[in-house]
Design a protein around this motif. Structure first.
Motif, PDB file in Angstrom:
ATOM      1  N   THR A  33       0.820  -1.214   0.000  1.00 44.26           N
ATOM      2  CA  THR A  33       0.000   0.000   0.000  1.00 44.26           C
ATOM      3  C   THR A  33       0.856   1.268   0.000  1.00 44.26           C
ATOM      4  O   THR A  33       0.337   2.365   0.197  1.00 44.26           O
ATOM      5  CB  THR A  33      -0.933   0.028   1.229  1.00 44.26           C
ATOM      6  OG1 THR A  33      -0.144   0.142   2.423  1.00 44.26           O
ATOM      7  CG2 THR A  33      -1.788  -1.230   1.296  1.00 44.26           C
ATOM      8  N   ARG A  36       0.369   3.260   3.174  1.00 44.78           N
ATOM      9  CA  ARG A  36      -0.941   3.821   3.494  1.00 44.78           C
ATOM     10  C   ARG A  36      -1.751   2.976   4.479  1.00 44.78           C
ATOM     11  O   ARG A  36      -2.741   3.450   5.025  1.00 44.78           O
ATOM     12  CB  ARG A  36      -1.759   4.000   2.210  1.00 44.78           C
ATOM     13  CG  ARG A  36      -1.220   5.080   1.281  1.00 44.78           C
ATOM     14  CD  ARG A  36      -1.914   4.995  -0.064  1.00 44.78           C
ATOM     15  NE  ARG A  36      -1.608   6.130  -0.914  1.00 44.78           N
ATOM     16  CZ  ARG A  36      -0.528   6.245  -1.676  1.00 44.78           C
ATOM     17  NH1 ARG A  36       0.387   5.274  -1.659  1.00 44.78           N
ATOM     18  NH2 ARG A  36      -0.332   7.308  -2.434  1.00 44.78           N
ATOM     19  N   HIS A  37      -1.366   1.725   4.689  1.00 43.43           N
ATOM     20  CA  HIS A  37      -2.191   0.801   5.464  1.00 43.43           C
ATOM     21  C   HIS A  37      -2.455   1.310   6.880  1.00 43.43           C
ATOM     22  O   HIS A  37      -3.590   1.237   7.383  1.00 43.43           O
ATOM     23  CB  HIS A  37      -1.526  -0.582   5.518  1.00 43.43           C
ATOM     24  CG  HIS A  37      -2.305  -1.599   6.280  1.00 43.43           C
ATOM     25  ND1 HIS A  37      -1.946  -2.022   7.549  1.00 43.43           N
ATOM     26  CD2 HIS A  37      -3.447  -2.260   5.995  1.00 43.43           C
ATOM     27  CE1 HIS A  37      -2.804  -2.910   7.982  1.00 43.43           C
ATOM     28  NE2 HIS A  37      -3.728  -3.072   7.073  1.00 43.43           N
ATOM     29  N   ARG A  39      -2.584   4.357   7.957  1.00 43.11           N
ATOM     30  CA  ARG A  39      -3.526   5.480   7.893  1.00 43.11           C
ATOM     31  C   ARG A  39      -4.953   4.969   7.732  1.00 43.11           C
ATOM     32  O   ARG A  39      -5.887   5.491   8.364  1.00 43.11           O
ATOM     33  CB  ARG A  39      -3.148   6.374   6.722  1.00 43.11           C
ATOM     34  CG  ARG A  39      -3.894   7.692   6.657  1.00 43.11           C
ATOM     35  CD  ARG A  39      -3.583   8.419   5.366  1.00 43.11           C
ATOM     36  NE  ARG A  39      -2.162   8.381   5.052  1.00 43.11           N
ATOM     37  CZ  ARG A  39      -1.676   8.600   3.828  1.00 43.11           C
ATOM     38  NH1 ARG A  39      -2.488   8.853   2.813  1.00 43.11           N
ATOM     39  NH2 ARG A  39      -0.373   8.561   3.626  1.00 43.11           N
ATOM     40  N   TRP A  40      -5.147   3.957   6.896  1.00 39.84           N
ATOM     41  CA  TRP A  40      -6.490   3.400   6.711  1.00 39.84           C
ATOM     42  C   TRP A  40      -6.999   2.789   8.005  1.00 39.84           C
ATOM     43  O   TRP A  40      -8.179   2.915   8.340  1.00 39.84           O
ATOM     44  CB  TRP A  40      -6.479   2.355   5.607  1.00 39.84           C
ATOM     45  CG  TRP A  40      -6.051   2.865   4.271  1.00 39.84           C
ATOM     46  CD1 TRP A  40      -6.016   4.168   3.851  1.00 39.84           C
ATOM     47  CD2 TRP A  40      -5.580   2.078   3.180  1.00 39.84           C
ATOM     48  NE1 TRP A  40      -5.553   4.239   2.558  1.00 39.84           N
ATOM     49  CE2 TRP A  40      -5.279   2.978   2.114  1.00 39.84           C
ATOM     50  CE3 TRP A  40      -5.373   0.719   2.981  1.00 39.84           C
ATOM     51  CZ2 TRP A  40      -4.792   2.535   0.892  1.00 39.84           C
ATOM     52  CZ3 TRP A  40      -4.883   0.283   1.767  1.00 39.84           C
ATOM     53  CH2 TRP A  40      -4.604   1.183   0.727  1.00 39.84           C
ATOM     54  N   GLU A  43      -8.272   5.386  10.219  1.00 36.93           N
ATOM     55  CA  GLU A  43      -9.580   5.859   9.768  1.00 36.93           C
ATOM     56  C   GLU A  43     -10.686   4.886  10.168  1.00 36.93           C
ATOM     57  O   GLU A  43     -11.774   5.308  10.585  1.00 36.93           O
ATOM     58  CB  GLU A  43      -9.591   6.068   8.253  1.00 36.93           C
ATOM     59  CG  GLU A  43     -10.929   6.578   7.747  1.00 36.93           C
ATOM     60  CD  GLU A  43     -10.961   6.868   6.255  1.00 36.93           C
ATOM     61  OE1 GLU A  43     -12.076   6.911   5.687  1.00 36.93           O
ATOM     62  OE2 GLU A  43      -9.883   7.048   5.647  1.00 36.93           O
ATOM     63  N   ARG A 219     -15.776   4.464   0.949  1.00 37.39           N
ATOM     64  CA  ARG A 219     -14.797   5.315   0.289  1.00 37.39           C
ATOM     65  C   ARG A 219     -13.674   4.428  -0.240  1.00 37.39           C
ATOM     66  O   ARG A 219     -13.046   3.688   0.524  1.00 37.39           O
ATOM     67  CB  ARG A 219     -14.227   6.347   1.264  1.00 37.39           C
ATOM     68  CG  ARG A 219     -13.164   7.266   0.658  1.00 37.39           C
ATOM     69  CD  ARG A 219     -12.691   8.298   1.650  1.00 37.39           C
ATOM     70  NE  ARG A 219     -13.772   9.240   1.956  1.00 37.39           N
ATOM     71  CZ  ARG A 219     -13.660  10.198   2.882  1.00 37.39           C
ATOM     72  NH1 ARG A 219     -12.551  10.303   3.599  1.00 37.39           N
ATOM     73  NH2 ARG A 219     -14.672  11.021   3.093  1.00 37.39           N
ATOM     74  N   LYS A 220     -13.439   4.500  -1.536  1.00 34.67           N
ATOM     75  CA  LYS A 220     -12.370   3.704  -2.138  1.00 34.67           C
ATOM     76  C   LYS A 220     -11.012   4.343  -1.878  1.00 34.67           C
ATOM     77  O   LYS A 220     -10.894   5.559  -1.724  1.00 34.67           O
ATOM     78  CB  LYS A 220     -12.596   3.555  -3.645  1.00 34.67           C
ATOM     79  CG  LYS A 220     -13.779   2.671  -4.007  1.00 34.67           C
ATOM     80  CD  LYS A 220     -13.856   2.469  -5.511  1.00 34.67           C
ATOM     81  CE  LYS A 220     -15.025   1.559  -5.885  1.00 34.67           C
ATOM     82  NZ  LYS A 220     -15.087   1.343  -7.355  1.00 34.67           N
ATOM     83  N   LYS A 221      -9.987   3.486  -1.850  1.00 33.06           N
ATOM     84  CA  LYS A 221      -8.623   3.912  -1.582  1.00 33.06           C
ATOM     85  C   LYS A 221      -7.665   3.328  -2.627  1.00 33.06           C
ATOM     86  O   LYS A 221      -7.935   2.275  -3.189  1.00 33.06           O
ATOM     87  CB  LYS A 221      -8.172   3.438  -0.178  1.00 33.06           C
ATOM     88  CG  LYS A 221      -9.094   3.828   0.964  1.00 33.06           C
ATOM     89  CD  LYS A 221      -8.988   5.299   1.291  1.00 33.06           C
ATOM     90  CE  LYS A 221      -9.819   5.662   2.509  1.00 33.06           C
ATOM     91  NZ  LYS A 221      -9.720   7.090   2.857  1.00 33.06           N
ATOM     92  N   PHE A 222      -6.559   4.015  -2.843  1.00 35.41           N
ATOM     93  CA  PHE A 222      -5.402   3.461  -3.560  1.00 35.41           C
ATOM     94  C   PHE A 222      -5.783   2.899  -4.935  1.00 35.41           C
ATOM     95  O   PHE A 222      -5.741   1.708  -5.169  1.00 35.41           O
ATOM     96  CB  PHE A 222      -4.734   2.384  -2.696  1.00 35.41           C
ATOM     97  CG  PHE A 222      -3.297   2.126  -3.046  1.00 35.41           C
ATOM     98  CD1 PHE A 222      -2.420   3.161  -3.254  1.00 35.41           C
ATOM     99  CD2 PHE A 222      -2.831   0.831  -3.154  1.00 35.41           C
ATOM    100  CE1 PHE A 222      -1.086   2.922  -3.565  1.00 35.41           C
ATOM    101  CE2 PHE A 222      -1.513   0.568  -3.470  1.00 35.41           C
ATOM    102  CZ  PHE A 222      -0.639   1.622  -3.674  1.00 35.41           C
ATOM    103  N   ASN A 226      -8.656  -0.791  -2.658  1.00 32.62           N
ATOM    104  CA  ASN A 226      -9.081  -1.003  -1.282  1.00 32.62           C
ATOM    105  C   ASN A 226     -10.296  -0.116  -1.020  1.00 32.62           C
ATOM    106  O   ASN A 226     -10.522   0.872  -1.732  1.00 32.62           O
ATOM    107  CB  ASN A 226      -7.966  -0.659  -0.293  1.00 32.62           C
ATOM    108  CG  ASN A 226      -6.875  -1.711  -0.246  1.00 32.62           C
ATOM    109  OD1 ASN A 226      -6.771  -2.490   0.703  1.00 32.62           O
ATOM    110  ND2 ASN A 226      -6.032  -1.743  -1.266  1.00 32.62           N
TER     111      ASN A 226
END
Length: 235
Positions: A33, A36-37, A39-40, A43, A219-222, A226
């Motif tokens: 990621t 970023r993992h 941070r997700w 959230e 909310r989609k990510k990356f 994800n």
């Protein structure tokens, strides 16, 4: 799984994979990621928003990233981190702050908790790995209190104009990273294939609605690979 129940069917394969990759699970999540993992996971914990003095269950807790974030964010809340992999839980228990979480081995398909036990449920990368998606969500609905929040971090099958490029990346890069970082291409080949074959966020949302949840969003990510979904159990 509870200590007297072993995985069966597809769960046997999945259990073996997660036992095998526990030692490098955090590193692979970070690499795949691009950092970023974490941070997700923060959230996910923030969206759970349990009340003071409440109870939060983190399912498929793995190495405990979401559970530990929740324990730090909500010091008055009793946090339970549950996973069917003893190896994953061993890594979670060894992390700083682990004493703030109650760790339990449990099967998401047969949760060892009473009805309406929790004010919030979080989970990371559980749903794509279960045989009975609807049954697992019903179990979460059962143990969640009315008005309680469910927050899900999950992989997402590619869609839209970039789908061919993103699919190529997932199909090629994920197993390659598994081999380079961990020497284990086969386990990450399974994770790659399960990502591409999993339901879309809209399909998961429809199933959540049928299960008795409301106020559903995501909310989609990356690059859309994800997604974080959230829902509330109807009162």
């Amino acid at each position: 799984m509870t200590t007297d129940r072993m995985p069966h069917g597809k769960s046997v394969e999945v259990h073996g994979i997660f036992q095998k990759i526990a030692d490098y699970y955090d590193l692979m999540n970070f690499v795949m990621t691009l950092g970023r993992h974490g941070r997700w996971c923060r959230e996910v914990a923030a969206r759970a928003a349990p009340p003071m003095g409440g109870q939060l269950l983190d399912l498929a807790t793995g190495t405990g990233v979401i559970a530990l974030e929740a324990a730090r964010a909500y010091p008055t809340v009793a946090v339970t981190g549950a996973d069917f992999s003893a190896q994953m839980l061993a890594h979670a228990k060894a992390k700083p702050g682990a004493e703030a979480v109650r760790w339990q081995q449990a099967d998401a398909a047969r949760l060892p908790f009473d009805n309406e036990s929790f004010d919030a449920i979080t989970e990371g990368y559980l749903l794509r790995n279960v045989e009975d998606l609807a049954g697992v969500l019903r179990e979460q609905h059962r143990v969640l209190k009315p008005g309680g929040r469910l927050v899900i971090l999950e992989t997402c099958p590619p869609s839209g104009p970039m789908k061919p490029v993103v699919e190529w990346g997932i199909r090629t890069i994920v197993p390659l990273l598994g081999k380079v970082v961990s020497g284990d291409r086969s386990s990450y080949a399974y994770l790659e294939s399960s990502t591409r074959a999993f339901e879309s966020p809209q399909q998961v949302a429809d199933l959540l609605t049928r299960t008795g949840f409301r106020d559903i969003g995501w909310r989609k990510k990356f690059f859309g690979t994800n997604v974080i979904l959230w829902a509330v159990k109807a009162r």
